[in-house]
Every structure is written in C-alpha cells, then in structure tokens.
Design an enzyme around this catalytic site. Structure first.
Site, PDB file in Angstrom:
ATOM      1  N   LYS A 175     -44.419 100.383  81.141  1.00 50.43           N
ATOM      2  CA  LYS A 175     -45.288  99.221  80.961  1.00 50.43           C
ATOM      3  C   LYS A 175     -45.489  98.939  79.479  1.00 50.43           C
ATOM      4  O   LYS A 175     -45.691  99.876  78.684  1.00 50.43           O
ATOM      5  CB  LYS A 175     -46.643  99.463  81.632  1.00 50.43           C
ATOM      6  CG  LYS A 175     -46.561  99.616  83.154  1.00 50.43           C
ATOM      7  CD  LYS A 175     -46.145  98.329  83.826  1.00 50.43           C
ATOM      8  CE  LYS A 175     -46.173  98.474  85.341  1.00 50.43           C
ATOM      9  NZ  LYS A 175     -45.686  97.249  86.011  1.00 50.43           N
ATOM     10  N   HIS A 306     -38.898  93.595  93.970  1.00 52.24           N
ATOM     11  CA  HIS A 306     -40.135  94.213  93.495  1.00 52.24           C
ATOM     12  C   HIS A 306     -40.767  95.107  94.568  1.00 52.24           C
ATOM     13  O   HIS A 306     -41.001  94.644  95.695  1.00 52.24           O
ATOM     14  CB  HIS A 306     -41.116  93.089  93.123  1.00 52.24           C
ATOM     15  CG  HIS A 306     -42.531  93.550  92.930  1.00 52.24           C
ATOM     16  ND1 HIS A 306     -43.537  93.259  93.825  1.00 52.24           N
ATOM     17  CD2 HIS A 306     -43.096  94.291  91.956  1.00 52.24           C
ATOM     18  CE1 HIS A 306     -44.667  93.787  93.393  1.00 52.24           C
ATOM     19  NE2 HIS A 306     -44.437  94.423  92.260  1.00 52.24           N
TER      20      HIS A 306
HETATM   21 MG   LIG Z   1     -43.439  94.259  87.415  1.00 51.62          MG
END
Ligand SMILES: [Mg+2]
Length: 375
Positions: A175, A306
């Site tokens: 992230k 996803h």
């Molecule tokens: Mg993502």
C-alpha cells in the site's frame, strides 16, 4: 427440451470477523475507519432435479444489510424458473430492481444468485467452473496483498514478502498513498532492494492522489520495474488514469471500486489501464464479469481481478490474456476447501462447480437466514 426448476432458495447473512483491523490509505487520510469484519450474502439454490448451487457476494463497511434485504426481495422471483437460463434470470432480477439501478448494492445482491446458478450449472455438467467456461491454463500467477498494509513497518513488509514467497506466491503488493509521499517512495524502494529485480511488485494508492501527485510519484518509481500502480487517482477519473497510463512506463491498474459492467467498460474505452481489475461479486456476478472480460481481451488488456480469489481463480483461468489473482486469506474460514499454491501460481480447482462448501464455522457467523420455496 427438458427443463429443471428452482424449488428452494436459502439466503444467509454472515458477518466474518477479521483477525486484526485493516487500514489502507483511505483510513490514513481519515475518509474511512479501520475495517473489522466482512459482510457476506450466501445464496444456496436447489432444483427439482436435485441439483444444488452456492454463490456469495460481500460488502465491506456499510451496505451489507441492504444487500441482504434486496436479495430477500429477489429470491421469490426465481422460484419455479429454469436454473439453466442464467442471463435471462440475471435480467429478470435486474428488472425487478430497475428503480435501484444496475450498479452498486442492487447488482451485488444479483451477483450472489448469479454465482450460485453458475455453480449449479457446472456441477450439473460434472465440470469445474473453469472447465465449464473454457480455461486457457490450469494455474494462475498470484501475488499477496495482506502483508503490505499500513501499520506494518517496512521491515515487517519485507519479512511478510519473504514468507509469501516461501509459500509459493510470486508477487507482492504494498500500500502507498499516505500523506507523506517521500516516505512511500522510501518504502517502495526498500522493498525492491530487499526482493531484488526479479520479484513482481505492485503498489496500490487506493485513490489518494491527485493527477499531478500521481504523475510525480509514478516518475519517481518508474525505474523500479513495478508490475503496476493501482488506483493512483479517483476510481471514477477515467481520463486521469488514461493520462498516467500513456505517460508512465509502469502500467496503471484500476477497476475494483466500480460497481457495474458499464462503468468498467469506460476504463476500456478510455484506454485508462494496462491491467483491468474487475470484481465479479461487485459488478453482479459471473455473467457480467465474463461479458466484460471478453471486451477487455479484445482491447488487449491484462486482467487482475480484485479480492475474492475463491471466485476469481476459475474466471482468470478462462481469460485469454495475461492475468494475476490476488491472494487474500480473509475469506478462507468461510469454506472447507483451500486453494493450492505452488511455483508462484494458484492451482485452478478441479472439483465440480466452484469447488467450495460452506464451513461449519460460517453457520455460527450467520446473523440472519431465510428460506423460499419448498424442498
Ligand atoms: Mg486495491
């Protein structure tokens, strides 16, 4: 022509607790709170000929009760229908909910039924879902996401990456998108240095940059051979993604936040991405996913669905172009079966249908259930 009939539908609303609260950039910047559970809608369908199908969808944060309530409205309309007529039944459900539209939580309820119908169809044929759809491969490259969240020091991210790699996972996602951009660049550079040049690394900004910040960041990491930069800008900024995709060496990936086939089509039409990231439960199930995948393949895109590896693995196997499946352990406790991972790839299940059965534990996490029709 012989016809089967749907005789019974069981719905369950399940709240799956997560082992620890989850934060991405949307939490760092204060738009969301850390996530502690996943809300799931399970649909189990039984037919007159004795066939069974199981599908599910999910909601993160607000909306799970709405998804379940919409499914309660839809279920009676499927009783007595031939479960083989999947696209027609998708349309029938969409027309029942026409005033709440063909996106978002409305199609996320439809998607659980749709997935159950595909599961039943494959089981009826005695085939795995991948074999029913027509696979190009029996294993799909996989990367891990859960080891690279915020709140994890870069040393831990590197250790988690090593552990994933030791478990046969090929790539690692981290992230980014916290307010301190320089710190993000340091973390990405450190991970690349730790893993060496060959290991695929993906980064995910969860929509936290404006176009200029995304471009500056992209240029700063463009020589790190990242596999993709995910959601650099707003999920709905088709032109912004296209501008970045055209001007950076690193491919752009996005699509997870879009909740209809039509909105993901915009990413294809605008040439916004190198990797398209549809989420089958989020856009209404396997029927719209496969339709969209056909369009993505025509446009020469790579595919990286996803979340929900349990559904996306067979769908990715049936994609003609390059693809990745995201390794997420979160949903594992819901099912008896485990996906086998080796040599960097998830092995596509060969069991009939989705190859999933609901675990005993899931029944304990069930907070509401309803039955329609008769056994
Ligand atoms: Mg993502």
């Amino acid at each position: 022509m012989s016809q089967d009939k749907i005789t019974q539908i069981a719905l369950s609303h399940v709240l799956l607790p997560l082992p620890k609260p989850i934060s991405d950039a949307k939490v760092m910047t204060g738009v969301q709170k850390p996530m502690t559970e996943v809300s799931l809608l399970f649909v189990e369908i039984t037919s007159q000929d004795g066939h069974q199908g199981m599908g599910f969808g999910y909601v993160l944060r607000a909306g799970g009760k709405a998804q379940y309530a919409h499914a309660q409205d839809l279920a009676p309309f499927l009783i007595g229908e031939d479960p083989n007529d999947i696209p027609r039944l998708w349309e029938k459900m969409a027309w029942q909910g026409a005033s709440v539209g063909r996106c978002g939580v409305a199609v996320q309820a439809i998607g659980a039924f749709d997935t159950a119908l595909w599961d039943m169809k494959a089981k009826r044929a005695g085939l795995s879902l991948a074999k029913l759809l027509g696979p190009y491969r029996d294993a799909v490259p996989t990367y891990n996401t859960s080891g690279g969240y915020f709140g994890t020091s870069i040393e831990e991210v590197c250790a988690n990456a090593d552990r994933s790699r030791a478990n046969g996972i090929r790539g690692v996602k981290m992230k980014v998108g916290q307010p301190d951009v320089a710190e993000d660049i340091r973390r990405v550079t450190a991970l690349r240095k730790h893993l060496g040049d060959e290991v695929p690394i993906m980064i995910d900004a969860n929509q936290q940059w404006d176009r200029e910040t995304a471009m500056r960041f992209g240029r700063a990491v463009d020589d790190l051979s990242l596999t993709w930069i995910e959601e650099p800008v707003s999920a709905h900024d088709y032109e912004g993604h296209a501008w970045l995709n055209a001007n950076l060496d690193t491919p752009i990936a996005t699509g997870e936040m879009l909740s209809s086939q039509e909105s993901l089509q915009q990413l294809i039409d605008h040439r916004s991405v190198g990797f398209l990231q549809p989420d089958a439960p989020r856009i209404g199930g396997i029927t719209p996913f496969m339709s969209l995948a056909g369009e993505a393949a025509k446009a020469g895109l790579k595919l990286a669905p996803h979340f929900v590896m349990e559904i996306h693995l067979p769908l990715a196997a049936a994609y003609p172009g390059d693809c990745w499946v995201e390794h997420f352990e979160w949903l594992e406790p819901l099912f008896e079966e485990r996906i086998e991972i080796r040599d960097g790839c998830m092995q596509v299940p060969t069991r009939p249908g989705l190859g999933l059965s609901i675990s005993e534990q899931t029944r304990h996490w069930t907070v509401a259930s309803d039955r329609y029709g008769s056994a």
